[in-house]
Each structure stands twice: as C-alpha cells, then as structure tokens.
Design a protein around this motif. Structure first.
Motif, PDB file in Angstrom:
ATOM      1  N   THR A  99       0.821  -1.212   0.000  1.00  9.00           N
ATOM      2  CA  THR A  99       0.000   0.000   0.000  1.00  9.00           C
ATOM      3  C   THR A  99       0.856   1.264   0.000  1.00  9.00           C
ATOM      4  O   THR A  99       2.068   1.214   0.265  1.00  9.00           O
ATOM      5  CB  THR A  99      -0.885   0.028   1.259  1.00  9.00           C
ATOM      6  OG1 THR A  99      -0.018   0.067   2.406  1.00  9.00           O
ATOM      7  CG2 THR A  99      -1.784  -1.196   1.333  1.00  9.00           C
ATOM      8  N   GLU A 101       0.822   3.458   2.214  1.00  7.85           N
ATOM      9  CA  GLU A 101       1.362   3.609   3.573  1.00  7.85           C
ATOM     10  C   GLU A 101       2.648   2.795   3.741  1.00  7.85           C
ATOM     11  O   GLU A 101       3.614   3.265   4.349  1.00  7.85           O
ATOM     12  CB  GLU A 101       0.318   3.171   4.611  1.00  7.85           C
ATOM     13  CG  GLU A 101      -0.880   4.088   4.736  1.00  7.85           C
ATOM     14  CD  GLU A 101      -1.864   3.957   3.573  1.00  7.85           C
ATOM     15  OE1 GLU A 101      -2.652   4.904   3.370  1.00  7.85           O
ATOM     16  OE2 GLU A 101      -1.856   2.933   2.863  1.00  7.85           O
ATOM     17  N   HIS A 102       2.651   1.587   3.206  1.00  3.47           N
ATOM     18  CA  HIS A 102       3.870   0.772   3.258  1.00  3.47           C
ATOM     19  C   HIS A 102       5.011   1.452   2.512  1.00  3.47           C
ATOM     20  O   HIS A 102       6.152   1.488   2.995  1.00  3.47           O
ATOM     21  CB  HIS A 102       3.617  -0.608   2.634  1.00  3.47           C
ATOM     22  CG  HIS A 102       2.840  -1.548   3.501  1.00  3.47           C
ATOM     23  ND1 HIS A 102       2.320  -2.729   3.037  1.00  3.47           N
ATOM     24  CD2 HIS A 102       2.501  -1.486   4.811  1.00  3.47           C
ATOM     25  CE1 HIS A 102       1.694  -3.352   4.024  1.00  3.47           C
ATOM     26  NE2 HIS A 102       1.784  -2.620   5.104  1.00  3.47           N
ATOM     27  N   LEU A 104       5.552   4.564   1.965  1.00  3.82           N
ATOM     28  CA  LEU A 104       6.086   5.741   2.658  1.00  3.82           C
ATOM     29  C   LEU A 104       6.833   5.359   3.930  1.00  3.82           C
ATOM     30  O   LEU A 104       7.856   5.976   4.254  1.00  3.82           O
ATOM     31  CB  LEU A 104       4.956   6.730   2.951  1.00  3.82           C
ATOM     32  CG  LEU A 104       4.320   7.350   1.702  1.00  3.82           C
ATOM     33  CD1 LEU A 104       3.240   8.343   2.078  1.00  3.82           C
ATOM     34  CD2 LEU A 104       5.363   8.010   0.805  1.00  3.82           C
ATOM     35  N   ARG A 105       6.356   4.345   4.655  1.00  4.04           N
ATOM     36  CA  ARG A 105       7.101   3.887   5.833  1.00  4.04           C
ATOM     37  C   ARG A 105       8.474   3.376   5.425  1.00  4.04           C
ATOM     38  O   ARG A 105       9.488   3.654   6.069  1.00  4.04           O
ATOM     39  CB  ARG A 105       6.324   2.778   6.563  1.00  4.04           C
ATOM     40  CG  ARG A 105       5.218   3.277   7.455  1.00  4.04           C
ATOM     41  CD  ARG A 105       4.997   2.368   8.653  1.00  4.04           C
ATOM     42  NE  ARG A 105       4.595   1.009   8.296  1.00  4.04           N
ATOM     43  CZ  ARG A 105       3.346   0.616   8.065  1.00  4.04           C
ATOM     44  NH1 ARG A 105       2.363   1.509   8.096  1.00  4.04           N
ATOM     45  NH2 ARG A 105       3.063  -0.629   7.785  1.00  4.04           N
ATOM     46  N   ARG A 139       6.037   8.821  -5.106  1.00  5.49           N
ATOM     47  CA  ARG A 139       5.508   8.957  -3.743  1.00  5.49           C
ATOM     48  C   ARG A 139       6.617   9.335  -2.761  1.00  5.49           C
ATOM     49  O   ARG A 139       6.417  10.167  -1.869  1.00  5.49           O
ATOM     50  CB  ARG A 139       4.848   7.644  -3.307  1.00  5.49           C
ATOM     51  CG  ARG A 139       3.516   7.366  -3.983  1.00  5.49           C
ATOM     52  CD  ARG A 139       3.013   5.973  -3.643  1.00  5.49           C
ATOM     53  NE  ARG A 139       1.673   5.729  -4.173  1.00  5.49           N
ATOM     54  CZ  ARG A 139       1.106   4.515  -4.216  1.00  5.49           C
ATOM     55  NH1 ARG A 139       1.765   3.454  -3.755  1.00  5.49           N
ATOM     56  NH2 ARG A 139      -0.116   4.375  -4.722  1.00  5.49           N
ATOM     57  N   ASP A 161      -2.251   8.027  -8.575  1.00 10.62           N
ATOM     58  CA  ASP A 161      -2.660   8.673  -7.318  1.00 10.62           C
ATOM     59  C   ASP A 161      -3.406   9.979  -7.552  1.00 10.62           C
ATOM     60  O   ASP A 161      -3.886  10.599  -6.600  1.00 10.62           O
ATOM     61  CB  ASP A 161      -1.432   8.950  -6.440  1.00 10.62           C
ATOM     62  CG  ASP A 161      -0.845   7.695  -5.819  1.00 10.62           C
ATOM     63  OD1 ASP A 161      -1.444   6.611  -5.996  1.00 10.62           O
ATOM     64  OD2 ASP A 161       0.206   7.783  -5.170  1.00 10.62           O
TER      65      ASP A 161
END
Length: 244
Positions: A99, A101-102, A104-105, A139, A161
């Motif tokens: 995802t 979120e993954h 960006l982490r 991203r 996106d």
C-alpha cells in the motif's frame, strides 16, 4: 565496482537490498532505485552497477520484503511472453498488498539508511523507479521534498494517485513513458497536471517502446529506449546532485 547485500531495518521488519558504489573511498551522492515488479535480479544489479560507475551510491531495496527475501518468485533468465502471465499471477497479490502507507514507511527507512552511510555524501539524493517502482519513486519524492532533489520514473503508472501527488514535488522530475502505455492525449493531460502543480519536469513518450522497455531480460526490451533512459537520467542527476 564494490557491491553489497544489505539488511535495512524498517518499522515492519528488515528489507533486503542491493547496493553498488564507486571503489574510491570517497563520499558520493545517494540514489534510491526502485525495481519493477519482478524485483531485484541480475538486470537490476547490472543497472545499479552502471549508475554507480558514474559516481553514485545506488541502493536497490526489495520492496516486497514483508513476504520474504528476493527473489520472491522463481524467475527464468529471460522473462518471455510465455512465462510472464504465471509470474505476474504470483506477483500481483504482493504488489496489491504494498500500500501507499507501506511505501512511505519504507521510504523513510531507506532514506534514513542512505543518510547514515559513510559512503554517501551529505547533500540531497535522487530516486529512480521502473514500472510500479516509478510510482513508489514519485511517492517518495513527494513525501521528502527536503531530501529528494531529483526523481525519474520509467514506464511507471505515475498518475494513478491523481494530481494531488504532484503538489508535494519540489524535485526535478523526468518521466519516460512507453508508447504502449500512454496516448499523446493522456501525456498532454499528465503534463498539464504537472505544470499546474508547478513541477519542474520533462515528461515524454519514448518512441517505439512498450511497457518494460528498460529491462533487457524481458521481451519488452528496447535498446534505443534504454539508451534514451540513460541520456535523460544521467544529466538530471549531474544537475541536481553534483551541480554540473
């Protein structure tokens, strides 16, 4: 050309990665290189070594480390059209599970790793990506405007996106699209969105190419497309990371 296989601590575990860098005991600008969906394999290591030969520390992480170390699926030496559907059937669930979120982490961890490396200079970094890695690169650049001076994406779904992603970009951007991926009309729409967001960019269709054209181990490979990719990427990195 020194190379290393590394383990990068992340909030969700440890990402295996490949790094290539010049053998001169100097500090060099960092480049984070996101592989295509097929992941780290000989052709990606070769591209990382080639880029490192121009004076960069190149880090290629396994984006799908949550599912195990690379290679996550068995890949033939040449990924032909016969083998491709079965391989993609195995890879698509991993890509879908990765995802935003993954991404960006992990990007926080990868950029932090580069910043701490004794071989990497203190200045800004660049991010490159191929296929789905092109989206991860965009991203990453949008989330880290203070660190990322350049981003380049090749045959990547960079618009999925929506234009909101572009508003975070301060890096100089190059997008190299496959002729098979984007119509001239779609290119115009994408470039207008980049202009509206104030992004300093070049964005073009590489003539006679299909999706995946940079990868010499696939049927999509285009020698002219790969050559054009280096002709666009190297000056971008020189301008933004070395000031030449």
């Amino acid at each position: 050309m020194p190379t290393k296989t590394l383990q990068i601590p992340t909030p969700d575990g440890r990402a295996d990665a490949f790094a290539a860098f010049p053998d001169d005991n100097e500090r060099h600008p960092g480049v984070l290189m996101y592989a295509d969906g097929f992941g780290i394999r000989p052709v990606l290591r070769e591209m990382a070594r080639e880029l490192a030969g121009h004076g960069y520390y190149v880090l290629v992480p396994n984006s799908f480390y949550r599912h195990g170390p690379a290679p996550l699926v068995e890949l033939p030496e040449h990924i032909g059209e016969e083998a491709r559907p079965a391989i993609l059937a195995q890879l698509m669930p991993l890509i879908e599970a990765h995802t935003a979120e993954h991404v960006l982490r992990d990007a926080d961890a990868y950029l932090g790793f580069l910043a701490a490396r004794p071989e990497v200079g203190a200045g800004p970094v660049a991010v490159t990506g191929y296929c789905i890695g092109g989206l991860y690169a965009m991203r990453t650049a949008a989330a880290h405007p203070e660190q990322v001076a350049a981003v380049a994406a090749f045959h990547g779904p960079v618009g999925v996106d929506g234009p909101g992603l572009f508003s975070g970009l301060t890096a100089q951007v190059h997008l190299g699209h496959a002729e098979g991926d984007l119509t001239p009309g779609a290119l115009g729409e994408l470039n207008r969105a980049l202009d509206a967001a104030g992004v300093d960019h070049t964005s073009e269709i590489y003539p006679g190419t299909v999706h995946g054209f940079t990868m010499s181990d696939t049927d999509a490979f285009s020698a002219s497309g790969l050559k054009r990719h280096w002709e666009r990427l190297l000056p971008l990195l020189d301008r933004t990371l070395t000031g030449h």
